[in-house]
Enzyme design. Structure first.
Site, PDB file in Angstrom:
ATOM      1  CD  GLU A 171      43.970  71.066 -39.055  1.00  0.00           C
ATOM      2  OE1 GLU A 171      42.802  70.885 -38.698  1.00  0.00           O
ATOM      3  OE2 GLU A 171      44.649  70.163 -39.611  1.00  0.00           O
ATOM      4  CD  GLU A 183      41.159  68.501 -35.116  1.00  0.00           C
ATOM      5  OE1 GLU A 183      42.179  68.453 -34.414  1.00  0.00           O
ATOM      6  OE2 GLU A 183      40.648  69.577 -35.490  1.00  0.00           O
TER       7      GLU A 183
END
Length: 695
Positions: A125, A105
């Protein structure tokens, strides 16, 4: 500082430096923000390169901050990414080795991304019951397309960088062997004066008929997600990248991330993640404890367990010799191993060459002299102390000095086994679970005289053969089987009182267990438990057991291997069919005991089975057989099919509330076979103190 700042001419180089994987903890985030602002303020700097020290660009969030206020302390990961994205000078992410989660990210917040081949790119995640919470679900579709981004986010699986070279994610994937930093600096210099700066957020997601694609994705993900909410939430947040403006999608992602953080399933998955990492840490065995080299191995016994153990060594590239007493038994065992590898090749999980390479590492012998120079030997013979004594005295006589002598015993006293040798410091328990080449758990049993270097070596070996090693002290059954005994006792008592095997199994499988106690027993072999119960009857005659399991075994119904156990089985099938004969036997046994059978609800079945595990686990914890409650959870999650979304028996008890669990146990202690329900003192204390098992 955990982000280093240097300059190469007009290019500032910011190196994330937070071993082992440059996790983006608070200190690293703070240092990175300061470095970006320093570069931005320096008139001599025209561009910036962000890279990672050591063996990773960044593995994402720092797991040491999980469930900690630090994760939400400014600068948060969102803030760091916004600082990078808003920088007036071009920022290049130089990616190598590992770029996952928050690390990816962060890279998506940069203007450009360059990489070496072989770097693992992932948004994992979902494996923690979460979704990418710092823009990953919004930026990734803009770079690799809606379908690829959705697959990566929902699966959490890594993709090697070269497979993404044709997407907009990477501006350049350099050839293998390239000096990444030098190439990245040159790339940054070439982009220094280009304006406007490209921003991922300003790109759009172009996918024809995205509505139909997303609807199909929802249906397929719902079918595979089971009890876990995160996969479907991942679909919805990725969908927002094409249905909402960027800022709105980012806000939606954050909202769903915070929602998932509070779900019991995510809490359980995060607990399991941390517990697995904690299990390898032994307080009195430091990480720098010397380990013994294990380049060759031997296994005593070519049966199902011995063959599976040998495959673990071969799969890790370790040559292994299997010893048997009879040639036909050895030939049969080696034949089974070959068939297992051939099946794996047929499934496409190994190439034919790889299968042959592994098979070539496995030899057979009938002579102890042929294994004398092995670095480790694992005994996998019949679970009988007399048989173990014979084997270990022979091993003591022939094995070279410094060889590790391991027993695969599942219940027997390891200290007695060690006493059969003149080198008890070299003896350790390595309890594999069947099938040993598949099951993840390895119970590492530490004897009173087991050397610290031997324990450290066993823990290192568990990682090398891709097992989750959990250390146990010595007691009858160690962690897993000692608790299982109480679980099975309750299952058998339930039969006496009014339940039938299919109802018990259905109830606990609905709770989430991979397999109920009766289907599990049929798979493992009912004669195994029968043998142990006979030993228990001699050693501990005061302990009450239901006789139903013994009655079953007296009929020769040992399970799948005999085509009949608690259930009936048809040739060539593993499907369990309820047996009218067994059900009638159970009902008759209740009558013989003078018990009036009653209707038993599924809630009682689940409570009795699970709380029996919890109560015995608390005793094991207090006795020091397990070092920590989370170790018990890992044993049950990886070896006994306890549902991951419940987090393990001890975590589940804490989530229910220890006072609630204790109240139920005290209720059962007042009923039939109340002696099986004597509350563990640790459970009573922690419940009274309002604490969990962690203290």
């Amino acid at each position: 500082m955990s982000a280093d700042y240097t300059s190469e001419g007009s290019v500032a180089v910011i190196t994330l430096n937070n071993p082992p994987v440059n996790g983006l903890g608070l200190e690293t985030r703070t240092a990175a923000v300061a470095a970006i602002r320093r570069a931005e303020a320096d008139a001599t700097i025209k561009a910036i390169v962000i890279t990672g020290a050591g063996k990773a660009f960044s593995g994402g969030a720092d797991i040491r901050e999980f469930n900690s206020p630090k994760a939400l302390t400014e600068p948060t990961l969102h803030t760091l990414i916004r600082v990078v994205e808003d920088c007036a000078k071009p920022v290049v992410a130089a990616i190598h080795s590992v770029c996952m989660g928050g690390g990816l990210e962060l890279a998506l917040g940069c203007n450009y991304r360059v990489a070496l081949p072989g770097a693992l790119i992932a948004l994992p995640e979902v494996k923690l019951g979460l979704l990418p919470g710092a823009g990953g679900t919004q930026r990734m579709p803009r770079m690799v397309g809606l379908d690829m981004a959705l697959n990566m986010v929902v699966s959490g699986a890594p993709v090697v960088s070269e497979k993404l070279a044709g997407t907009a994610l990477f501006d350049k994937v350099f050839p293998a062997g390239t000096d990444l930093l030098g190439a990245a600096v040159a790339f940054a210099e070439a982009k220094a004066d280009i304006r406007p700066l490209p921003k991922v957020r300003e790109r759009s997601v172009d996918y024809p008929d995205h509505a139909a694609f997303l609807e199909a994705a929802r249906a397929s993900v719902k079918a595979m997600a089971g009890p876990f909410p995160a996969p479907l939430e991942c679909v919805e947040t990725v969908a927002a990248s094409v249905t909402m403006p960027f800022e709105q999608g980012l806000a939606f992602e954050r909202e769903r991330f915070l929602h998932l953080m509070q779900t019991p399933e995510s809490k359980a998955q995060r607990h399991a993640f941390m517990a697995e990492r904690a299990a390898s840490k032994v307080p009195d065995v430091p990480g720098d404890t010397p380990v013994r080299s294990i380049a060759s191995a031997a296994v005593i016994g070519a049966g199902t367990m011995g063959g599976g153990i040998a495959m673990n060594f071969a799969n890790a590239g370790i040559a292994v010799t299997i010893l048997e007493t009879q040639q036909d038994a050895l030939d049969k065992g080696l034949g089974t191993i070959r068939k297992n590898y051939e099946n794996t090749v047929k499934k496409g999980k190994l190439s034919a060459d790889q299968g042959e390479q592994r098979m070539a590492l496995i030899k057979g012998t009938l002579d102890y002299a042929d294994i004398a120079q092995a670095d480790i030997v694992v005994e996998a013979v019949f679970e009988d102390m007399g048989v173990k004594e014979t084997v270990f005295k022979q091993l003591d006589a022939v094995m070279k000095p410094g060889a590790i002598l391991a027993s695969n015993t599942s219940t027997l006293d390891l200290d007695r086994i060690a006493a059969f040798t003149r080198r008890p410091q070299d003896v350790i328990g390595l309890h594999f679970f069947s099938p040993a080449n598949v099951m993840k758990l390895l119970e590492i049993v530490r004897g009173k005289q087991t050397g610290k270097d031997v324990l450290a070596s066993a823990l290192a070996l568990s990682k090398k053969i891709k097992k989750t090693g959990v250390v146990s002290g010595v007691c009858d059954g160690f962690i897993g089987n000692r608790m299982l005994e109480q679980y099975l006792r309750q299952a058998y008592f339930l039969l006496d009182e009014g339940a039938l095997p299919a109802q018990v199994d259905a109830a606990i499988e609905q709770f989430g267990f991979a397999m109920g106690p009766f289907r599990m027993s049929d798979l493992a072999g009912n004669d195994v438990g029968w043998y142990i119960r006979k030993r228990r009857a001699i050693e501990s005659p005061q302990i009450a057991y239901s006789k139903s399991a013994d009655l079953l075994c007296e009929q020769g119904r040992f399970g799948q291997k005999t085509g009949a156990g608690w259930y009936d089985y048809q040739a060539g099938e593993r499907k369990a069919y309820p047996s009218a004969l067994v059900d009638a036997m159970i009902v008759q046994h209740s009558q013989d005991l003078g018990l009036e059978r009653r209707a038993i609800g599924d809630a009682e079945i689940v409570e009795r089975l699970v709380y029996a595990l919890v109560n015995e686990g608390a005793k094991i914890l207090e006795e020091g057989i397990a070092m920590r409650a989370s170790d018990i959870d890992i044993v049950y999650l990886t070896g006994y099919g306890f549902p991951l979304h419940r987090g393990g028996p001890m975590f589940y008890a804490e989530s229910v509330g220890l006072p609630t669990v204790l109240e139920a146990i005290r209720g059962y202690a007042g009923g039939r076979h109340g002696e099986a329900w004597k509350p563990a003192p640790l459970l009573e204390r922690r419940a009274a103190e309002g604490k969990g098992f962690g203290g």
